[in-house]
Design a protein around this motif. Structure first.
Motif, short mmCIF file in Angstrom:
data_model
loop_
_atom_site.label_atom_id
_atom_site.label_comp_id
_atom_site.label_asym_id
_atom_site.label_seq_id
_atom_site.Cartn_x
_atom_site.Cartn_y
_atom_site.Cartn_z
N ARG A 154 -91.66 12.31 -18.91
CA ARG A 154 -91.74 13.88 -19.10
C ARG A 154 -92.91 14.65 -18.26
NH1 ARG A 154 -91.23 11.64 -24.65
NH2 ARG A 154 -93.49 11.63 -24.69
N GLN A 155 -93.45 13.78 -17.45
CA GLN A 155 -94.58 14.25 -16.58
C GLN A 155 -93.96 15.09 -15.30
OE1 GLN A 155 -97.60 14.32 -17.55
NE2 GLN A 155 -97.50 12.94 -19.13
N ARG A 156 -93.98 16.28 -15.25
CA ARG A 156 -93.29 17.14 -14.14
C ARG A 156 -93.96 17.06 -13.12
NH1 ARG A 156 -93.35 22.42 -12.41
NH2 ARG A 156 -95.19 22.80 -14.00
N GLU A 157 -95.48 17.31 -12.88
CA GLU A 157 -96.04 16.89 -11.72
C GLU A 157 -96.34 15.69 -11.20
OE1 GLU A 157 -97.18 19.75 -10.32
OE2 GLU A 157 -96.48 21.08 -11.76
N TRP A 158 -96.14 15.43 -9.66
CA TRP A 158 -96.46 14.00 -9.14
C TRP A 158 -97.82 13.40 -9.48
CZ3 TRP A 158 -92.86 11.22 -7.17
CH2 TRP A 158 -91.90 11.75 -6.56
N GLY A 159 -98.87 14.33 -9.52
CA GLY A 159 -100.06 13.53 -9.71
C GLY A 159 -100.06 12.99 -11.30
N ALA A 160 -99.70 13.59 -12.31
CA ALA A 160 -99.84 13.38 -13.62
C ALA A 160 -98.84 12.17 -13.88
CB ALA A 160 -99.52 14.55 -14.57
N ASN A 161 -97.68 12.20 -13.14
CA ASN A 161 -96.68 11.18 -13.15
C ASN A 161 -97.17 9.70 -12.59
OD1 ASN A 161 -94.03 9.59 -12.90
ND2 ASN A 161 -93.20 11.55 -13.30
N ILE A 162 -97.91 9.81 -11.52
CA ILE A 162 -98.56 8.75 -11.01
C ILE A 162 -99.68 8.07 -11.72
CG2 ILE A 162 -100.03 7.74 -8.96
CD1 ILE A 162 -98.64 10.17 -6.98
N ARG A 163 -100.47 9.03 -12.38
CA ARG A 163 -101.67 8.73 -13.18
C ARG A 163 -100.84 7.83 -14.58
NH1 ARG A 163 -103.43 13.35 -11.54
NH2 ARG A 163 -103.26 14.43 -13.62
N THR A 164 -99.88 8.24 -15.07
CA THR A 164 -99.15 7.59 -16.10
C THR A 164 -98.61 6.36 -15.73
OG1 THR A 164 -98.89 9.94 -17.15
CG2 THR A 164 -97.63 8.20 -18.03
N ALA A 165 -98.04 6.45 -14.26
CA ALA A 165 -97.43 5.12 -13.97
C ALA A 165 -98.36 4.23 -13.94
CB ALA A 165 -96.74 5.46 -12.68
N ILE A 166 -99.66 4.29 -13.38
CA ILE A 166 -100.83 3.35 -13.70
C ILE A 166 -100.86 2.58 -14.79
CG2 ILE A 166 -103.44 2.95 -13.37
CD1 ILE A 166 -103.17 5.27 -11.30
N ALA A 167 -100.95 3.28 -15.90
CA ALA A 167 -101.03 2.68 -17.21
C ALA A 167 -99.66 1.99 -17.67
CB ALA A 167 -101.03 3.79 -18.37
N THR A 168 -98.59 2.55 -17.11
CA THR A 168 -97.31 1.82 -17.45
C THR A 168 -97.33 0.45 -16.65
OG1 THR A 168 -96.10 3.77 -17.29
CG2 THR A 168 -94.87 1.87 -17.33
N LYS A 188 -89.18 11.19 -10.02
CA LYS A 188 -90.38 11.17 -9.99
C LYS A 188 -91.05 9.84 -10.63
CE LYS A 188 -91.37 16.03 -9.34
NZ LYS A 188 -92.07 17.43 -9.75
N SER A 189 -90.50 9.39 -11.69
CA SER A 189 -91.23 8.50 -12.68
C SER A 189 -90.73 7.09 -11.89
CB SER A 189 -90.54 8.48 -14.17
OG SER A 189 -90.86 9.86 -14.72
N ILE A 190 -89.63 6.92 -11.27
CA ILE A 190 -89.11 5.63 -10.65
C ILE A 190 -90.17 5.50 -9.51
CG2 ILE A 190 -87.26 4.40 -9.72
CD1 ILE A 190 -85.47 5.72 -11.78
N ALA A 191 -90.09 6.59 -8.67
CA ALA A 191 -90.87 6.45 -7.39
C ALA A 191 -92.30 6.05 -7.72
CB ALA A 191 -90.64 7.64 -6.68
N SER A 192 -93.08 6.99 -8.65
CA SER A 192 -94.34 6.50 -9.16
C SER A 192 -94.74 5.00 -9.82
CB SER A 192 -95.01 7.64 -10.21
OG SER A 192 -94.77 8.98 -9.54
N ARG A 247 -86.43 15.27 -18.45
CA ARG A 247 -87.06 13.96 -17.98
C ARG A 247 -86.80 13.96 -16.40
NH1 ARG A 247 -85.20 12.64 -22.96
NH2 ARG A 247 -86.38 11.42 -24.17
N TYR A 248 -88.01 13.51 -15.65
CA TYR A 248 -88.10 13.75 -14.45
C TYR A 248 -87.91 11.85 -13.78
CZ TYR A 248 -89.74 18.21 -15.35
OH TYR A 248 -89.76 19.38 -15.73
#
Length: 300
Positions: free
Chosen positions: A221-235, A12-16, A8-9
């Protein structure tokens, strides 16, 4: 030996999450301040220019290198587009043709532009047909509908994806999710359908709150910054539905509606947002530079 437990990252998840979360009140505050500071004519020109800049940013994102940079171009461009060419354009035509706000007990509870937003439902359905029949996607909502509608024929009907540009994907994700959630809220708020205090409205808020928690678990679970940010948009957008409902029910005060009265808090949010945006941009630059260096070393 593999344990089967995915890493778990958290950072990255909190920052995004915070980057996208702070965009929401800052976007609202920007609209309010522009209305207060600008003459109506200047306001319309500024809003149209804002939307145009947003489109330009998204297009630039198509040509830049790096998933994180493309995501950020699509995210920031999408926000400017939505604010300038969607919300302000609805506001312009609502004011031009005399649409009155919804007033309850002497207080404006729904602005005119949001009252006419549900009229765009047909256009929303048109876009959803495209996504359902033509776009293989990582969106659980669309994937679920594709499985329900197509069952075993999904791979046959949704056979080939469209050309994928991360900037465009981020832009469309942001705008489609905001559009969908606004439509859901406006239909729920409307007394002709349900109403503010209807159980379905409350259940919508609870369901979205639970949904946001599950999306955040996926984001971790998103390791890459880009994917994490895109998932954060949905969150964040799903989480913002119960926030809007609680504000509508006066459970708390929406400080972004009157940002001029909460300067310290708004400037703090803006400062954190800028720091996070710069940090993510620098991280994307360093990652790209390291990758180029590694590729150069391999060729040698």
């Amino acid at each position: 030996m593999a344990t089967g437990v995915q890493e778990r990252y958290w950072w990255k998840s909190i920052a995004s999450f915070l980057l996208v979360l702070f965009m929401m009140p800052l976007g609202h505050a920007l609209m309010i301040l522009m209305e207060h500071w600008l003459h109506p004519t200047a306001l319309h020109y500024a809003a149209f220019a804002m939307g145009a800049v947003g489109v330009l940013m998204v297009v630039i994102g198509v040509f830049v290198k790096g998933d994180t940079k493309q995501t950020l171009w699509g995210l920031f461009g999408g926000l400017l587009f939505w604010t300038g060419w969607v919300e302000f354009l609805f506001m312009y035509y609502a004011n031009r043709f005399g649409v009155q706000p919804l007033i309850v007990d002497g207080e404006v509870v729904t602005r005119p532009e949001y009252l006419i937003l549900p009229a765009s439902f047909g256009f929303w359905a048109m876009f959803m047909l495209l996504y359902l029949f033509c776009v293989p996607t990582g969106c659980n909502f669309i994937n679920w509908w594709q499985k329900v509608l197509f069952r075993g024929r999904k791979s046959e009907i949704v056979a080939r994806p469209m050309t994928r540009h991360t900037s465009i994907v981020t832009f469309m994700q942001l705008n489609m999710m905001m559009w969908t959630c606004y439509l859901a809220l406006m239909f729920c708020y409307d007394d002709h359908f349900l109403g503010d205090h209807h159980p379905v409205t409350i259940l919508l808020g609870i369901g979205c709150l639970i949904g946001a928690i599950f999306i955040f678990r996926r984001q971790l679970r998103q390791r890459e910054w880009g994917a994490n940010i895109r998932t954060a948009i949905a969150t964040v957008i799903i989480l913002w539905v119960p926030v809007e409902i609680m504000g509508r029910l006066n459970i708390f005060s929406e400080i972004w509606v009157v940002p001029q009265e909460h300067k310290t808090v708004m400037f703090t949010l803006l400062g954190i947002f800028v720091v996070l945006a710069i940090y993510l941009w620098v991280m994307a630059y360093r990652k790209r530079r390291n990758r180029n260096a590694a590729e150069g070393g391999t060729r040698q």
